[in-house]
Design an enzyme around this catalytic site. Sequence first.
Site, PDB file in Angstrom:
ATOM      1  N   GLU A 319       0.892  -1.190   0.183  1.00 22.36           N
ATOM      2  CA  GLU A 319       0.061   0.041  -0.092  1.00 22.36           C
ATOM      3  C   GLU A 319       0.986   1.136  -0.160  1.00 22.36           C
ATOM      4  O   GLU A 319       1.824   1.470   0.800  1.00 22.36           O
ATOM      5  CB  GLU A 319      -0.950   0.046   1.350  1.00 22.36           C
ATOM      6  CG  GLU A 319      -2.001  -0.767   1.236  1.00 22.36           C
ATOM      7  CD  GLU A 319      -2.989  -0.743   2.454  1.00 22.36           C
ATOM      8  OE1 GLU A 319      -4.135  -1.176   2.389  1.00 22.36           O
ATOM      9  OE2 GLU A 319      -2.613  -0.063   3.537  1.00 22.36           O
ATOM     10  N   CYS A 320       0.482   2.242  -0.945  1.00 23.24           N
ATOM     11  CA  CYS A 320       0.958   3.290  -0.778  1.00 23.24           C
ATOM     12  C   CYS A 320       2.704   3.458  -0.889  1.00 23.24           C
ATOM     13  O   CYS A 320       3.396   3.473  -1.909  1.00 23.24           O
ATOM     14  CB  CYS A 320       0.571   4.177   0.181  1.00 23.24           C
ATOM     15  SG  CYS A 320       0.709   6.208   0.009  1.00 23.24           S
ATOM     16  N   GLY A 321       3.242   3.857   0.391  1.00 22.92           N
ATOM     17  CA  GLY A 321       4.688   3.685   0.576  1.00 22.92           C
ATOM     18  C   GLY A 321       5.137   2.460   0.093  1.00 22.92           C
ATOM     19  O   GLY A 321       6.474   2.146  -0.545  1.00 22.92           O
TER      20      GLY A 321
END
Length: 441
Positions: A319-321
Amino acid sequence: MRSIVISSNSSGGGKTTVTVGIMKALMKKGFDVQGYKVGPDYIDTAFHSRITKKPSRNLDLYLMGEEGVKASYSRGVGELGVIEGVMGLYDGKGIDSSYSTAHVAKVLNLPVVLVISPKAQSATLCAEINGLVSFENANIAGVILNNISEGYYKLLKKSIEYNCGVKVFGYVPRDERLLLESRHLGLVQSSEIYDLENRIDILSELILKHVNVDELLKYFKQTFVYEDRFHLDNKNLKIGVAYDKAFSFYYRENIELLSELGEIVYFSPLKDNKLPENLDFLYIGGGYPEVFLDELSKNKYMLKNINRALNNGLRCYAECGGLMYLSKGIDNGEFERDTVGFFNGKAVMTKKLQNFGYAEIEIIKDDRILKKGTKIKCHEFHKSYVTCEEEKIYNLEKTMYDGEIKSWHCGYKKNNTLGAYAHVHFFENIDFLQQLVNGNK
């Protein structure tokens, strides 16, 4: 448990400062305290956890649903619950108060204390307080004034007591030692503030001196133990979770659901040189890989180990990072460094938000990981973008304040790995989690 909600008239009003100070003050008086945060924020919950020495929990009506919020609340352990709000009291998903702090307070039937940092106003502040009380008849027990002098406090206390029907519990004096630094996604993480305990100790002493904590305690309200149907059967899986200063954005309930599926083994992409052995599933959450980019990129053994494992078919959700980390490299605006190199593309930091807010995902392609038509509630908040050439299997839609639908594609899929910017709470998306770990069967 008896609980109360700490809210404000706006973001930046002092909610986090006063919340953690109250938590510590209550602990000094001998109480066992449980922290909560309204909304999707990860950083504030880490501050709570650092103070209370137990996991803080999110209460997000959009991401978790009403049953999920109640279940998360009831998973808390302690005598007193302190719930930090989000933004202003009535600020939610759109132009009304849906999914706001006031909405959560109403669902849990809890009173609200307003933290307000006034400046150059007196009777006008009273008008604002009266407006907050009457707007949707929230159960506002009283106010705590923040970041002001003793003289200004005495004036405001008299004015509020004269013009408003709410309690003034006290104030937190202006003190430069209490400032918490910020960066592009909010406050600097609690794990990065070396003297946090000292700062919170000073803050709690100021609260014990200037806030009538004994009077505040009278307004904490006892609540129900709510039904919790959010559980999974043990599948004897071994699950690796990236966790360190670079990757720490996880909802507590997500970790609990994964632990029910088997054994969780934490590892550090910053410090460890390889993944835990014999993993069945890998979860790399959000965080600040761009801040710790130099350290991450120098850990060549870990980068190669993750790349090899994913190319060999290890199931992974990033997720994301985590998505940024799995790309070929990250440009953080100052320099660019190589990262895992599994996804064909790189992540680039910008000075503005690329996507922000709640959205809904629909899986638009049927494959061995996820089933076409699966719908997932999510939240995005990032100032980077990726130039990724992998297959996209997400269509995201966000309903804007004027009813306009904003849509975009994301969800990069390669082998058995899915990477995306969207943050997902598994309570409202258990079917999504089961497909991730088991595949589309």
